[in-house]
Structure formats: structure tokens, C-alpha cells
Design an enzyme around this catalytic site. Structure first.
Site, PDB file in Angstrom:
ATOM      1  N   VAL A  17     -48.718  18.606  37.167  1.00 49.78           N
ATOM      2  CA  VAL A  17     -49.323  18.259  38.462  1.00 49.78           C
ATOM      3  C   VAL A  17     -50.665  17.552  38.259  1.00 49.78           C
ATOM      4  CG1 VAL A  17     -50.095  19.135  40.699  1.00 49.78           C
ATOM      5  CG2 VAL A  17     -48.147  20.226  39.555  1.00 49.78           C
ATOM      6  N   LYS A 107     -49.062  29.006  44.071  1.00 43.91           N
ATOM      7  CA  LYS A 107     -48.497  29.988  45.019  1.00 43.91           C
ATOM      8  C   LYS A 107     -48.600  31.414  44.502  1.00 43.91           C
ATOM      9  CE  LYS A 107     -45.127  27.862  42.586  1.00 43.91           C
ATOM     10  NZ  LYS A 107     -44.985  26.426  42.319  1.00 43.91           N
ATOM     11  N   GLU A 131     -51.661  22.874  50.330  1.00 45.54           N
ATOM     12  CA  GLU A 131     -50.411  22.254  50.772  1.00 45.54           C
ATOM     13  C   GLU A 131     -49.343  22.259  49.680  1.00 45.54           C
ATOM     14  OE1 GLU A 131     -49.364  20.667  53.999  1.00 45.54           O
ATOM     15  OE2 GLU A 131     -47.734  21.332  52.739  1.00 45.54           O
ATOM     16  N   GLY A 136     -44.126  21.768  47.009  1.00 42.40           N
ATOM     17  CA  GLY A 136     -44.519  20.517  46.353  1.00 42.40           C
ATOM     18  C   GLY A 136     -44.925  19.464  47.353  1.00 42.40           C
ATOM     19  N   GLY A 189     -36.694  18.215  33.307  1.00 42.59           N
ATOM     20  CA  GLY A 189     -38.083  18.444  33.701  1.00 42.59           C
ATOM     21  C   GLY A 189     -38.237  19.191  35.021  1.00 42.59           C
ATOM     22  N   GLU A 192     -39.149  25.264  34.362  1.00 46.04           N
ATOM     23  CA  GLU A 192     -40.187  25.611  33.383  1.00 46.04           C
ATOM     24  C   GLU A 192     -39.523  25.914  32.030  1.00 46.04           C
ATOM     25  OE1 GLU A 192     -43.492  26.018  34.211  1.00 46.04           O
ATOM     26  OE2 GLU A 192     -43.054  25.407  36.261  1.00 46.04           O
ATOM     27  N   ASP A 203     -40.416  32.938  42.331  1.00 42.77           N
ATOM     28  CA  ASP A 203     -41.164  31.769  42.807  1.00 42.77           C
ATOM     29  C   ASP A 203     -40.920  31.562  44.308  1.00 42.77           C
ATOM     30  OD1 ASP A 203     -42.543  29.046  42.208  1.00 42.77           O
ATOM     31  OD2 ASP A 203     -40.672  28.484  43.211  1.00 42.77           O
ATOM     32  N   LYS A 207     -43.722  31.745  47.493  1.00 42.34           N
ATOM     33  CA  LYS A 207     -43.913  30.720  48.524  1.00 42.34           C
ATOM     34  C   LYS A 207     -43.667  31.298  49.914  1.00 42.34           C
ATOM     35  CE  LYS A 207     -42.642  27.095  45.277  1.00 42.34           C
ATOM     36  NZ  LYS A 207     -41.535  26.368  44.662  1.00 42.34           N
ATOM     37  N   GLY A 311     -42.264  18.422  41.025  1.00 45.39           N
ATOM     38  CA  GLY A 311     -42.398  17.211  40.217  1.00 45.39           C
ATOM     39  C   GLY A 311     -43.827  16.714  40.246  1.00 45.39           C
TER      40      GLY A 311
HETATM   41  N1  LIG Z   1     -44.736  21.408  38.406  1.00 45.81           N
HETATM   42  C1  LIG Z   1     -44.435  21.353  39.715  1.00 45.81           C
HETATM   43  O1  LIG Z   1     -43.540  20.606  40.137  1.00 45.81           O
HETATM   44  C2  LIG Z   1     -45.220  22.180  40.701  1.00 45.81           C
HETATM   45  C3  LIG Z   1     -44.930  22.081  42.065  1.00 45.81           C
HETATM   46  C4  LIG Z   1     -45.685  22.809  42.985  1.00 45.81           C
HETATM   47  C5  LIG Z   1     -46.684  23.641  42.529  1.00 45.81           C
HETATM   48  N2  LIG Z   1     -46.914  23.759  41.192  1.00 45.81           N
HETATM   49  C6  LIG Z   1     -47.987  24.641  40.756  1.00 45.81           C
HETATM   50  O2  LIG Z   1     -49.014  23.848  40.169  1.00 45.81           O
HETATM   51  C7  LIG Z   1     -49.662  24.583  39.135  1.00 45.81           C
HETATM   52  C8  LIG Z   1     -49.592  23.769  37.837  1.00 45.81           C
HETATM   53  O3  LIG Z   1     -48.240  23.564  37.490  1.00 45.81           O
HETATM   54  P1  LIG Z   1     -47.844  22.534  36.337  1.00 45.81           P
HETATM   55  O4  LIG Z   1     -46.365  22.399  36.418  1.00 45.81           O
HETATM   56  O5  LIG Z   1     -48.687  21.321  36.394  1.00 45.81           O
HETATM   57  O6  LIG Z   1     -48.220  23.371  35.019  1.00 45.81           O
HETATM   58  P2  LIG Z   1     -48.386  22.809  33.544  1.00 45.81           P
HETATM   59  O7  LIG Z   1     -47.664  21.535  33.352  1.00 45.81           O
HETATM   60  O8  LIG Z   1     -48.070  23.936  32.623  1.00 45.81           O
HETATM   61  O9  LIG Z   1     -49.958  22.471  33.434  1.00 45.81           O
HETATM   62  C9  LIG Z   1     -50.922  23.485  33.414  1.00 45.81           C
HETATM   63  C10 LIG Z   1     -52.248  22.875  32.969  1.00 45.81           C
HETATM   64  O10 LIG Z   1     -53.259  23.883  33.027  1.00 45.81           O
HETATM   65  C11 LIG Z   1     -53.799  24.095  31.716  1.00 45.81           C
HETATM   66  N3  LIG Z   1     -54.005  25.545  31.555  1.00 45.81           N
HETATM   67  C12 LIG Z   1     -53.093  26.511  31.774  1.00 45.81           C
HETATM   68  N4  LIG Z   1     -53.639  27.716  31.530  1.00 45.81           N
HETATM   69  C13 LIG Z   1     -54.907  27.491  31.131  1.00 45.81           C
HETATM   70  C14 LIG Z   1     -55.983  28.338  30.732  1.00 45.81           C
HETATM   71  N5  LIG Z   1     -55.853  29.673  30.678  1.00 45.81           N
HETATM   72  N6  LIG Z   1     -57.159  27.774  30.397  1.00 45.81           N
HETATM   73  C15 LIG Z   1     -57.306  26.425  30.446  1.00 45.81           C
HETATM   74  N7  LIG Z   1     -56.326  25.575  30.830  1.00 45.81           N
HETATM   75  C16 LIG Z   1     -55.148  26.108  31.165  1.00 45.81           C
HETATM   76  C17 LIG Z   1     -52.779  23.546  30.740  1.00 45.81           C
HETATM   77  O11 LIG Z   1     -53.407  23.169  29.528  1.00 45.81           O
HETATM   78  P3  LIG Z   1     -52.591  22.465  28.338  1.00 45.81           P
HETATM   79  O12 LIG Z   1     -52.266  21.087  28.862  1.00 45.81           O
HETATM   80  O13 LIG Z   1     -53.492  22.447  27.196  1.00 45.81           O
HETATM   81  O14 LIG Z   1     -51.362  23.295  28.127  1.00 45.81           O
HETATM   82  C18 LIG Z   1     -52.220  22.367  31.526  1.00 45.81           C
HETATM   83  O15 LIG Z   1     -53.057  21.253  31.403  1.00 45.81           O
HETATM   84  C19 LIG Z   1     -48.953  25.931  39.084  1.00 45.81           C
HETATM   85  O16 LIG Z   1     -49.635  26.859  39.872  1.00 45.81           O
HETATM   86  C20 LIG Z   1     -47.587  25.639  39.695  1.00 45.81           C
HETATM   87  O17 LIG Z   1     -46.981  26.774  40.268  1.00 45.81           O
HETATM   88  C21 LIG Z   1     -46.219  23.029  40.281  1.00 45.81           C
END
Ligand SMILES: NC(=O)c1ccc[n+]([C@@H]2O[C@H](COP(=O)([O-])OP(=O)(O)OC[C@H]3O[C@@H](n4cnc5c(N)ncnc54)[C@H](OP(=O)(O)O)[C@@H]3O)[C@@H](O)[C@H]2O)c1
Length: 437
Positions: A17, A107, A131, A136, A189, A192, A203, A207, A311
Site C-alpha cells: 500500500v 482494520k 477509508e 481497499g 499477489g 498474504e 480479516d 472490517k 491491491g
Molecule cells: N495490501 C492490500 O491490498 C491492503 C488493502 C487494504 C488494507 N490494507 C492494510 O494496509 C496495511 C499495509 O498492508 P500492506 O499489504 O501494504 O503490507 P506490506 O506489504 O507487508 O507492507 C508493510 C510495510 O510496513 C513495514 N513494517 C511492517 N512492520 C513494521 C515494523 N514493526 N516496523 C517498521 N516497519 C514495519 C514493512 O517494512 P519492510 O518493507 O521492510 O518489510 C513494509 O514496508 C495493513 O494494515 C493492511 O491490512 C492492505
């Protein structure tokens, strides 16, 4: 004409994200500034592993793995897209205590610690925008917070987890096993690395907690949501459901249930379950990695929202929309005036688990193909006090299915055991709820 403003952003998380957020605010900065009068300058990015190779449109020197270092920068707005409920919670609370507005997609954080987050924001004249946390890119939090505020929302039903929808579609359309469909969702992708939270329903329950708290203006406890995932679903049920005119979907359901004329007797039914959705319902048509929400309000009637629920760019679309609303002051105004955030609302009262839940699908599988499975089933049902609306023999002649009238879980359990004891079955009957429309 108003002057352009620059908003300094501390970005906690530069993963899926976070990189999408950077893409929009850096690569599309001109059109964004043109339309909104706001330009975002990312002054720091928090990551877990500084040695990871990244191709971000951000000076690598701005990255840190120290939350305190990020929060010591000169910033106007914290964007939390790191996930988790420990470091993320500390970072969000620290920013709010410093009076900074927060945009989050998290969430889990809001479902488990929402009251604390909102209380801290109110206490420090800050605000929280979220939001992206519920579906998403779908603007459903805004719909409930603003567009539908004139309504008493009676019911909301959503496909909140696009990974599960992808898996169910792949199983049904391509005959894939659950494990193969999950593996493909990971390769594409959508899922997780650890998809447990997706497929277990956790999850979706996160939400539902966040959205239903706003929609019903009640402080909902995540632990009170009845939850079942898709990990034990069988392809036979997806196929038979289709033969019968249903689509099997992992739904999050929130519904007001009022006993008698007084609103104070109102309770909430909240559940996450694989559910049979009649084909006539708009949620049944959502296939692949899409999400959707159906909301029923007393003034507007039925409304429906669908699209990309996850995404990088779809989710960043919602995050950046929140950033713009924070920058224009709209979020702070909403946050100050509405009384629907769960630090301000009364605890929810929950429907008694013994209350009628609605119709159910029950599948009985015979130990060998039958000449007339429906007659065998009818004989077994003859003196059992359970009304059913419909019965169906599957095309393979091994399965017979009934759709019950609304019934309590306890009554259903007793009736199903009695029927099963009278039939030569291979395995336990399968029970799934059916969405009433
Ligand atoms: N992916 C989706 O489609 C989506 C949709 C809606 C909501 N969300 C929400 O958005 C949030 C992020 O999701 P994401 O998919 O982007 O996750 P992600 O790809 O795993 O990215 C997480 C980021 O946060 C960093 N991070 C995680 N834990 C950390 C810590 N303890 N200290 C410092 N940095 C830390 C990670 O560092 P590194 O890069 O070094 O690993 C990475 O840059 C979550 O709450 C998720 O539920 C995601």
C-alpha cells in the site's frame, strides 16, 4: 484562487500500500495539485528492513527502521500503512498525542483498539481517517460516514475479503482445490504470505467490526462476532449451490434486530460465514478478486458498492483520498461533529445465539448413488418438525439438499441429527446459512 499548499507526510510502511501511495503522490503530483490545491511531500518512510531492495520514488536516505526517528521529522500528517497492532498502535497513538492527524488502512488496529485510537484523537484535537481499512479502494466508509448519514442503517452485507472471493471463484470455475486456489491467490499477489487471517474469516470480521460500529453507532467488540472461514468449504457445495441458483460467498453481515416496538430492545446480529447468496442479489455476481457492500437504509432503501477491495493502487486510491480530506479540513470537521466513533457510542447488545437465524442449506451425501434421492430424503423427513422451503437432488445422484425455513441453530442441529440417523450417509451433513433478501 486559493494558493497551493504543501502537506508534509510521515509514511509508516512502504510495502504494497505504501508504494502505491508514493506512486500517486509523487508520479501524479501535478494533476493532484491541479485538482485539489494540495501537494504532498513525503518527509520520511518507516520500514522494518532497511537492507531490502526497493524501487520507490523516494530518496532512500528518507527511510528509517526507527519509529521514533520517523516521528521526530517535521510532518503535518501520519499515514500508517504498516499493519499489525503493536508497533503500528504505538506509532499512531504517538502521532495523535502530538496533535497530528492520522490516515490508516489498518482494520486490525481499529477493530481491536479503535476506541483507544479515537479517544486519543479526540483528546488531542486530532482526527483519524480510515477509508482504506474496510474494502481497499471502495469508498464505503465515506458512504456510511457521510453519504448515508440521514439514514437509520438496518442492514449491511459485504464481501470484504477479495482473496476469499478469488479462491471461491477459482474453485468453482476451474475446479481447483482449496489449497491450489490459495497458492494461485498468493502468486497473483492477492493473498498474504500467511493467508490464515483471510481464509479464517478474521480479516472480514475486522472490517465488519469497523464498518458496523459506524453504521449502527455502537461500540462493537471484535470478539463477539461469530466467525467461520472458507477453509473447510467443499467444492461439492459450491457446485450444488450453483445448480440451485445460489453463489457461495464469504459474507460479513450486520443487522439490527428489534424485539417489540421499542428501539431500546434492539440487538445486533453480527456474523462472518460462508453463505449462499441468491443469484438475484447483486453480491452473487461478484467474482474473482472483487469486493462489494450492500447497505439498506430506512430513507435511501438499498445501495450497492463494488470494485477492487485490495491491491496496491486501489488501496492507495482510498488512502490518498483520505489524505486530501485531511488536508482540506473535511476529516477534522466530520470527526469533531459526528457522534458515531466508538469512543463515544454505547456498547452494542448482541442477538442471543439461540434466536432464529434464517434459512439454512443442508446437504446429505449418500454412501452410493440413489435412484430417487429426494424420495429417500422425504421419508427421513416425514415426522421431523422442521419446515423446509425447497429440496434438490444433485445431478450426480449422491447428494440431496434441503433449504430450511428460518430456524434456530439448536433446532436445526437436533433435526439434522435425526434425519442423518435415518439415512445411509457417507460423512456428516453440511450446513450453510442462506442469505434472506
Ligand atoms: N495490501 C492490500 O491490498 C491492503 C488493502 C487494504 C488494507 N490494507 C492494510 O494496509 C496495511 C499495509 O498492508 P500492506 O499489504 O501494504 O503490507 P506490506 O506489504 O507487508 O507492507 C508493510 C510495510 O510496513 C513495514 N513494517 C511492517 N512492520 C513494521 C515494523 N514493526 N516496523 C517498521 N516497519 C514495519 C514493512 O517494512 P519492510 O518493507 O521492510 O518489510 C513494509 O514496508 C495493513 O494494515 C493492511 O491490512 C492492505
Amino acid at each position: 484562487m486559493n494558493r497551493e499548499r504543501t502537506i508534509k507526510v510521515a509514511l509508516a510502511g512502504c510495502g504494497t500500500v505504501g508504494s502505491g501511495v508514493l506512486d500517486i503522490v509523487v508520479n501524479r503530483a501535478e494533476s493532484l495539485a491541479c485538482r485539489t490545491g494540495v501537494r504532498f511531500q513525503v518527509v520520511g518512510g518507516l520500514v522494518a528492513d532497511l537492507s531490502k531492495k526497493r524501487s520507490l520514488p523516494l530518496d532512500p536516505h528518507l527511510l528509517t527502521d526507527e519509529p521514533a526517528a520517523l516521528l521526530s521529522r517535521d510532518y503535518d500528517l501520519l499515514v500508517e500503512v504498516m499493519g499489525g497492532t503493536t508497533t503500528a498502535r504505538a506509532v499512531v497513538l504517538d502521532a495523535l498525542r502530538a496533535g497530528k492527524p492520522v490516515v490508516t488502512a489498518n482494520k486490525a488496529l481499529l477493530a481491536l483498539h479503535g476506541a483507544e485510537v479515537f479517544r486519543t484523537a479526540h483528546a488531542h484535537s486530532a482526527c483519524v481517517a480510515f477509508e482504506a481499512s474496510c474494502a481497499g479502494g471502495l469508498p464505503i466508509v465515506g458512504a456510511v460516514l457521510r453519504g448515508l448519514q440521514a439514514n437509520r442503517i438496518n442492514q449491511l452485507v459485504g464481501i470484504f475479503n477479495s482473496t476469499c472471493n478469488f479462491v471461491l471463484t477459482a474453485m468453482l470455475d476451474r475446479g481447483m482445490t482449496f489449497a491450489d486456489a490459495v497458492a494461485e491467490a498468493q502468486r497473483s499477489g492477492y493473498a498474504e504470505a500467511d493467508p490464515t487471517l483471510d481464509v479464517s474469516g478474521g480479516d472480514t470480521a475486522h472490517k465488519l467490526t469497523v464498518l458496523a460500529s459506524l453504521a449502527f453507532a455502537r461500540n462493537i467488540e471484535f470478539s463477539r462476532i461469530a466467525m467461520q472461514g472458507i477453509d473447510r468449504l467443499q467444492l461439492d457445495d459450491l457446485r450444488i449451490a450453483r445448480e440451485m441458483g445460489y453463489a457461495c460467498k464469504l459474507l460479513g453481515i450486520g443487522r439490527r434486530v428489534t424485539n417489540g416496538p421499542h428501539a431500546q430492545n434492539e440487538r445486533l446480529h453480527l456474523a462472518v460465514r460462508p453463505t449462499l447468496v441468491p443469484n438475484a442479489h447483486p453480491l452473487a455476481a461478484l467474482t474473482g478478486a472483487s469486493s462489494g457492500l450492500w447497505v439498506q437504509g430506512d430513507a435511501v432503501g438499498e445501495t450497492f458498492y463494488s470494485g477492487a477491495g485490495a491491491g496496491s493502487l486501489p488501496t492507495a486510491s482510498a488512502v490518498v483520498a483520505d489524505m486530501i480530506e485531511v488536508a482540506t479540513g473535511a476529516t477534522q470537521a466530520t470527526f469533531n461533529s459526528l457522534r458515531i466513533f466508538n469512543d463515544q457510542t454505547a456498547p452494542a447488545e448482541y442477538v442471543d445465539p439461540g434466536a432464529p437465524e434464517g434459512p439454512f442449506y443442508v446437504r446429505f451425501t449418500f454412501d452410493s448413488p440413489r435412484q430417487d434421492a429426494l424420495s429417500d430424503l422425504a421419508r427421513a423427513l416425514s415426522d421431523i418438525p422442521m419446515r423446509h422451503e425447497r429440496s434438490h437432488a444433485a445431478s450426480d445422484r449422491r447428494h440431496a439438499v434441503i433449504i430450511t425455513a428460518p430456524i434456530t441453530c439448536a433446532e436445526l442441529d437436533t433435526a439434522v441429527r435425526a434425519i442423518a440417523s435415518r439415512l445411509p450417509l457417507a460423512g456428516e451433513p453440511v450446513v450453510l446459512p442462506v442469505l434472506e433478501v
